[in-house]
Motif scaffolding. Structure first.
Motif, short mmCIF file in Angstrom:
data_model
loop_
_atom_site.label_atom_id
_atom_site.label_comp_id
_atom_site.label_asym_id
_atom_site.label_seq_id
_atom_site.Cartn_x
_atom_site.Cartn_y
_atom_site.Cartn_z
N LEU A 56 35.49 32.68 35.42
CA LEU A 56 36.11 31.81 36.42
C LEU A 56 35.70 32.22 37.83
CD1 LEU A 56 39.68 31.33 34.90
CD2 LEU A 56 37.82 29.66 35.03
N SER A 57 35.54 33.52 38.05
CA SER A 57 35.08 34.00 39.35
C SER A 57 33.67 33.50 39.64
CB SER A 57 35.13 35.53 39.37
OG SER A 57 34.61 36.00 40.57
N TRP A 58 32.79 33.57 38.63
CA TRP A 58 31.42 33.05 38.78
C TRP A 58 31.46 31.53 39.04
CZ3 TRP A 58 28.88 29.38 35.70
CH2 TRP A 58 27.51 29.24 35.93
N ALA A 59 32.37 30.84 38.33
CA ALA A 59 32.42 29.39 38.43
C ALA A 59 32.88 28.92 39.81
CB ALA A 59 33.35 28.82 37.36
N MET A 60 33.47 29.81 40.61
CA MET A 60 33.85 29.43 41.98
C MET A 60 32.69 29.61 42.96
SD MET A 60 36.75 28.19 41.90
CE MET A 60 36.79 27.95 43.66
N ASP A 66 40.37 38.72 55.20
CA ASP A 66 40.97 39.73 54.33
C ASP A 66 42.30 39.21 53.80
OD1 ASP A 66 41.75 41.92 52.98
OD2 ASP A 66 42.15 43.17 54.75
N LEU A 67 42.32 38.89 52.53
CA LEU A 67 43.57 38.42 51.92
C LEU A 67 44.30 39.57 51.23
CD1 LEU A 67 42.43 35.01 50.38
CD2 LEU A 67 43.52 35.43 52.56
N GLY A 68 43.77 40.79 51.40
CA GLY A 68 44.41 41.96 50.82
C GLY A 68 44.13 42.12 49.34
N ASN A 69 43.30 41.21 48.78
CA ASN A 69 43.05 41.27 47.33
C ASN A 69 41.58 40.94 47.05
OD1 ASN A 69 43.65 41.57 44.64
ND2 ASN A 69 44.26 39.42 44.37
N GLY A 70 40.70 41.57 47.81
CA GLY A 70 39.27 41.29 47.64
C GLY A 70 38.86 40.09 48.45
N ARG A 71 37.52 39.90 48.53
CA ARG A 71 37.01 38.79 49.34
C ARG A 71 37.01 37.48 48.56
NH1 ARG A 71 31.76 41.86 51.44
NH2 ARG A 71 32.21 43.00 49.56
N LEU A 72 37.13 36.40 49.31
CA LEU A 72 37.14 35.07 48.69
C LEU A 72 35.77 34.75 48.12
CD1 LEU A 72 38.89 32.89 51.42
CD2 LEU A 72 39.68 33.21 49.07
N PRO A 73 35.70 34.03 46.99
CA PRO A 73 34.40 33.51 46.56
C PRO A 73 33.89 32.53 47.62
CG PRO A 73 36.03 33.31 44.81
CD PRO A 73 36.77 33.69 46.06
N VAL A 74 32.58 32.57 47.89
CA VAL A 74 32.04 31.74 48.96
C VAL A 74 32.21 30.24 48.65
CG1 VAL A 74 29.66 31.61 48.12
CG2 VAL A 74 30.10 31.58 50.57
N VAL A 76 36.04 24.61 28.65
CA VAL A 76 37.47 24.90 28.49
C VAL A 76 37.74 25.38 27.06
CG1 VAL A 76 39.78 23.87 28.45
CG2 VAL A 76 38.18 23.29 30.28
N LEU A 77 37.08 24.72 26.09
CA LEU A 77 37.26 25.11 24.69
C LEU A 77 36.83 26.56 24.48
CD1 LEU A 77 37.78 24.23 21.70
CD2 LEU A 77 35.33 23.72 21.58
N LEU A 78 35.66 26.92 25.02
CA LEU A 78 35.13 28.27 24.80
C LEU A 78 35.94 29.33 25.55
CD1 LEU A 78 31.32 27.46 24.94
CD2 LEU A 78 32.60 28.23 22.95
N GLN A 79 36.49 28.92 26.70
CA GLN A 79 37.32 29.88 27.46
C GLN A 79 38.53 30.33 26.65
OE1 GLN A 79 38.33 28.51 31.47
NE2 GLN A 79 36.29 27.61 31.58
N GLY A 80 39.01 29.44 25.81
CA GLY A 80 40.16 29.78 24.99
C GLY A 80 39.81 30.71 23.83
N LEU A 81 38.51 30.90 23.62
CA LEU A 81 38.08 31.69 22.46
C LEU A 81 37.56 33.08 22.84
CD1 LEU A 81 36.18 28.84 20.54
CD2 LEU A 81 38.48 29.70 20.11
N VAL A 82 37.56 33.40 24.14
CA VAL A 82 37.05 34.71 24.56
C VAL A 82 38.21 35.52 25.16
CG1 VAL A 82 34.72 33.88 25.00
CG2 VAL A 82 36.40 33.87 26.86
N GLY A 96 26.19 30.53 40.76
CA GLY A 96 27.30 29.72 40.28
C GLY A 96 27.36 28.46 41.14
N PRO A 97 28.20 27.52 40.78
CA PRO A 97 28.26 26.27 41.55
C PRO A 97 28.94 26.47 42.91
CG PRO A 97 29.82 26.22 39.73
CD PRO A 97 29.10 27.51 39.62
#
Lengths: 250, 329
Positions: free
Chosen positions: B172-176, B296-304, B157-163, B249-250
């Motif tokens: 965040l997409s990878w983390a899903m 299809d949610l109209g905004n790309g595919r869901l992360p698995v 969380v700390l590093l996310q605030g710095l990029v 990713g997890p």
């Protein structure tokens, strides 16, 4: 022959020993003492579950903790005070595990299931059994692991059992000893210890107070001093004596 | 559950894995209209779909096997790869690499090496902190895992605030969790080898794995060597999870739910549970990957990972409510 030589076991702040004592084949030895006197610690050390911090535990002249895992499983079997009861393994699989390091023996497994009257529930998961049935399943595991010369170490094996099964298990332990095996068993029921054991080890605060033939150790004056309770003998109609708790403190 | 029945379930699971992988190869969605159809892929797409199907099966199998080993070794039906702090460690590794690359002005770094490094370091830390008398202790290991995961999470969380925001979004997409369609050539052979070796060990040591379910004194008395067996389980589960997290990713709940599904079908004997759990995990992940192709949610595919969590969470709650013998070890 089981021989503890100046054995000490340390667990946190508690220290057991030094203890020098022997248990011979052919005999049932009862380990008695108040709560927290060190019975379980002693049993786990003589069964090879935990190593002594000083001294040694020898079985037939060989240091028990220097034996290989397979060798130890072949000559010592232990039933702890509270074996796992939340097992989804079947009764039969639990009993089979007694032969994990030994040669597979369908006869030994079947004999253990029959001896503890478990054949009808052999496929049931242990976690679905009553406490007494589960204890019999764990005893059957121990029974499948033993051979005629094994050292059997049991911690309060009959506590969850009804009178019929408690008597039956004591008969099995006596039979094992008379077949050439050695039995060391912790027991809180002093009357039963006096009735069924050949020898007794009396522990208090981590020290071995007495180790002798059972009828010498299980005397009201000896027990009264350790348990701070009066004990007395009563004579039954058949002339036999039974150790009972008296009405006051010693 | 009879032994014949258990073996029948394993065959059925194997057939279902093959069917799910074939479906993953055949399913096709038009990105402009969202319509989907079933057709053998042409040469341009075949490689991507084969990679995705194989990766899904291997990742699902590896996560489920990790969960199976952890549940046995920690004597805890709620144990899963996340308890070792592996996912959080991998996430922290990736986030740290992204941050260092950002501040030093170099290009986008590869994600797999830092994810792997972070995951392995987390496992090592948990194993060291969870030791008692030289061997991993179930309770201490779980507590150490919770602490390491929480601290790594705070670091992320700390590093996310710095990029920059774009970089954060990709992270965040990878983390899903996602099943990749392209991978370095060595990634899947490495995971397949690790999975095969761990399955082979599981077959070889199935009796010792069963013995882990007993109390310590009984397991030691029968020669189950619970200390060393537990250590092997934790190391194997840690390495398998580290490699899968680095690849995908997890993926939530796979390592928790799939072993329980397998246990429901074949019982708790590890001789049967190990292959059943691998197959159940493969079905869960490949099936979720197939499902995401048609949503299809109209905004790309869901992360698995969203699908595995949405499906796994309620199932696990049902399992908890159901209680009884299958919630036991």
């Amino acid at each position: 022959m089981l021989r503890c030589e100046d054995m000490m076991v340390t667990r946190g702040d508690f220290t057991l020993g030094p203890i020098g004592v022997e248990a011979s084949p052919g005999e049932v030895t009862a380990v008695i003492g108040p709560n927290a006197s060190g019975k379980t610690t002693l049993l786990e050390a003589v069964a090879g579950i935990t190593g002594p911090s000083a001294g040694a535990v020898n079985l037939d002249g060989v240091d028990l903790h220097q034996r290989s895992v397979t060798d130890r499983a072949a000559c010592v079997a232990m039933l702890p005070q509270r074996p796992a009861s939340d097992l989804s393994l079947s009764v039969e699989r639990l009993v089979e595990l007694g032969r994990l390091r030994l040669s597979a023996s369908a006869e030994a497994i079947e004999a253990a299931l029959v001896a503890l009257d478990l054949t009808a529930i052999r496929q049931r998961p242990v976690c679905t059994l009553s406490v007494g049935q589960a204890q019999r399943a764990h005893l059957a595991r121990l029974w499948a692991q033993r051979n005629d010369s094994s050292l059997l170490v049991l911690d309060e094996p009959t506590a969850p059992l009804d009178h019929r099964w408690a008597d039956g298990v004591w008969d099995m332990l006596t039979l094992h000893a008379r077949s050439g095996g050695t039995v060391v068993v912790a027991v809180h029921d002093l009357a039963v210890a006096a009735d069924r054991a050949d020898r007794a080890w009396l522990l208090q605060d981590g020290s071995l107070i007495h180790a002798a033939i059972a009828c010498d150790v299980l005397q009201p004056d000896v027990l009264g001093a350790v348990f701070d309770t009066q004990f007395e003998w009563v004579t039954r109609r058949d002339g036999s004596r039974w150790l009972v708790k008296g009405s006051g403190t010693a | 559950m009879t032994r014949f029945g258990s073996r029948g379930w394993i065959i059925l699971l194997a057939v279902a894995v093959v069917a799910a992988m074939i479906l993953r190869l055949l399913i096709d969605r038009d990105p402009s209209t969202g319509d989907f159809s079933l057709a053998w892929p042409d040469a341009a797409w075949r490689g991507f779909r084969v990679t995705a199907a194989a990766a899904g099966a291997l990742i699902g199998g590896a996560l489920s096997l990790s969960g199976t080993l952890l549940q046995a070794s920690l004597r805890n039906p709620l144990a899963a790869p996340s308890v070792l702090g592996v996912s959080s460690g991998a996430g922290l590794g990736v986030m740290l690499a992204l941050y260092i690359a950002h501040v030093s002005g170099v290009g986008d770094p590869p994600w797999m090496p830092p994810a792997m490094l972070g995951a392995v370091l987390a496992v090592v830390l948990v194993l060291v902190l969870g030791r008692r008398d030289g061997w991993p202790d179930p309770v201490s290991t779980i507590l150490a895992g919770v602490i390491v995961a929480t601290m790594a999470g705070a670091g992320m969380v700390l590093l996310q605030g710095l990029v920059p925001e774009g970089l954060r979004g990709r992270f965040l997409s990878w983390a899903m969790g996602t099943i990749p369609e392209t991978l370095p050539a060595s990634a899947l052979p490495l995971l397949a080898t690790l999975l095969a070796v761990t399955v082979a060990w599981g077959f070889y040591a199935h009796g010792r794995l069963d013995a882990l379910l007993l109390d310590h004194a009984s397991a030691t008395s029968i020669g189950g060597s619970p200390g060393s067996t537990r250590l092997i389980c934790l190391v194997a589960a840690g390495i398998l999870t580290a490699v899968t997290v680095a690849i995908s990713g997890p993926l939530g709940f796979v390592g928790l739910v799939a072993p329980h599904v397998a246990r429901l079908l074949v019982g708790s004997r590890h001789l049967l549970l190990v292959p059943a759990a691998v197959l159940a995990g493969a079905i869960l992940v490949v099936g979720a990957d197939v499902l995401r192709q048609v949503i299809d949610l109209g905004n790309g595919r869901l992360p698995v990972g969203v699908l595995t969590t949405l499906a796994g969470g309620p199932f696990f709650l049902w399992l908890l409510r159901r209680g009884g013998r299958h919630a036991s070890m």
